[in-house]
Design a protein around this motif. Sequence first.
Motif, PDB file in Angstrom:
ATOM      1  N   GLU A   1       0.936  -1.065  -0.136  1.00 13.33           N
ATOM      2  CA  GLU A   1       0.792   0.057   0.123  1.00 13.33           C
ATOM      3  C   GLU A   1       0.772   1.418   0.204  1.00 13.33           C
ATOM      4  OE1 GLU A   1      -3.133   1.059   3.069  1.00 13.33           O
ATOM      5  OE2 GLU A   1      -3.732  -0.931   2.354  1.00 13.33           O
ATOM      6  N   VAL A   2       0.713   2.364  -0.699  1.00 12.56           N
ATOM      7  CA  VAL A   2       1.116   3.061  -0.875  1.00 12.56           C
ATOM      8  C   VAL A   2       0.633   4.604   0.109  1.00 12.56           C
ATOM      9  CG1 VAL A   2       1.689   5.607  -2.478  1.00 12.56           C
ATOM     10  CG2 VAL A   2       1.658   3.098  -2.982  1.00 12.56           C
ATOM     11  N   ASP A   3       1.557   4.916   1.078  1.00 13.69           N
ATOM     12  CA  ASP A   3       1.052   6.414   1.629  1.00 13.69           C
ATOM     13  C   ASP A   3       1.886   7.404   1.079  1.00 13.69           C
ATOM     14  OD1 ASP A   3       0.907   8.119   3.277  1.00 13.69           O
ATOM     15  OD2 ASP A   3       2.051   7.015   5.206  1.00 13.69           O
ATOM     16  N   PRO A   4       1.068   8.426   0.087  1.00 16.76           N
ATOM     17  CA  PRO A   4       0.965   9.196  -0.378  1.00 16.76           C
ATOM     18  C   PRO A   4       1.485  10.248   0.629  1.00 16.76           C
ATOM     19  CG  PRO A   4      -1.990   8.971  -0.219  1.00 16.76           C
ATOM     20  CD  PRO A   4      -0.585   8.120   0.702  1.00 16.76           C
ATOM     21  N   THR A   5       1.349  10.837   1.927  1.00 15.08           N
ATOM     22  CA  THR A   5       1.595  11.728   2.825  1.00 15.08           C
ATOM     23  C   THR A   5       3.462  11.317   2.137  1.00 15.08           C
ATOM     24  OG1 THR A   5       1.456  10.588   4.768  1.00 15.08           O
ATOM     25  CG2 THR A   5       0.101  11.973   3.531  1.00 15.08           C
ATOM     26  N   LEU A   6       3.883  10.773   2.856  1.00 14.39           N
ATOM     27  CA  LEU A   6       5.254   9.766   2.833  1.00 14.39           C
ATOM     28  C   LEU A   6       5.515  10.882   1.550  1.00 14.39           C
ATOM     29  CD1 LEU A   6       5.984   6.256   3.233  1.00 14.39           C
ATOM     30  CD2 LEU A   6       6.117   8.264   4.866  1.00 14.39           C
TER      31      LEU A   6
END
Length: 346
Positions: free
Chosen positions: A91-96
């Motif tokens: 899963e991608v964490d777009p806030t990183l």
Amino acid sequence: MQDQLDRALSEAEAAAGAVRTRAELEALKARLVGPNGSLTAVTKVMGTLSKEERPAAGKLLNAAKARAEALLAGLLSKVEEAELAAALGPEVDPTLPSPDAPAGVLHPLTRTRERVLATFRKLGFVVAEGPEVETEWHCFDALNTPADHPARDMQDTLYLPASFRSADAPRKGEEALLLRTHTSSVQVRTMLGRKPPLRIVAPGRCFRRDAVDATHSANFHQVEGLWVDRSVTLADLRGVLDFFVKETFGPDAETRLRPSFFPFTEPSFEMDIRSPDLGRLSGRWLEILGCGLVDPKVLEACGLDPAEWSGLAFGLGLERIAMLQHGIDDIRHFYANDLRFLRQLA
Ligand code: FA5
């Protein structure tokens, strides 16, 4: 029979929870509805029933098949979802923050323009704009540039074909259209459109039939300045331009006004600067802009009474300013989009 069907389906439903892959799904399907499947076995019983028993048994069988189909379809979409999730990876964490995202920057000419405009804003100037395709009247006539002036020659100015004409000029008849050779046409449009007192800076593209070399482009950028009020003097011109030069090139930069000629200013000057902080150009007088007091004929052409109003005007080449600031020796670098050059100035 009902019991047999219930058992077959209950077993399948109990096994469904463990199904993760397509192969496991296929195995369960085979156990239920394959040639040797538990539901298929019950179907075979149909042949042994009497004619009277068959309709009721058929109903039960159909209901059981529908339940089996729903179960298998639900499992299939669960498996497909799992396959897609596996293909997409974790899963991608777009806030990183991205570890190596190259940061875009504004083009050096854009940054120079913004700095120049910000400097004049401090003195109360506001930004104005005018069209790049201009009428001959706004670019030359209203600026007191006579019909036989060399700037109007086809050799110097890019005219649109005669089929393109404009009625957008306060002179009778249709006007020839051209690509503006300087931003001074915005002086005219501003004075025609607004009542003084006014103080504007007008950035924009200009076009000339100049041979392209290290310091000349056929399409370059200028910033025009115009201040019209009741008693604008040479002292104001000097003060405004000195402030601009010190803000742009540092407090040690010196300025001088050299007499020159422009048809639309009287008197006219070229401003030179000298600075100890300009690399190999340090200590030399360098021309940076043209300026002067607005010629009364220009005020008149724009409907202003020269007895009441006076003005100052200046026009600078943005490329020239940026070249001096960054020690760039060839104007063509600005237009080549070479990332190595652009990164150096970032
Ligand atoms: C003018 O264009 C006048 N309109 C300036 C002016 C405005 C004078 C208001 C008085 C009052 P000039 O042709 O010298 O003047 O151009 C002004 C600046 O534009 C030059 O100093 C130069 O920096 C830049 N420039 C002119 N031609 C080119 C070119 N072909 N390539 C790049 N920059 C150019």
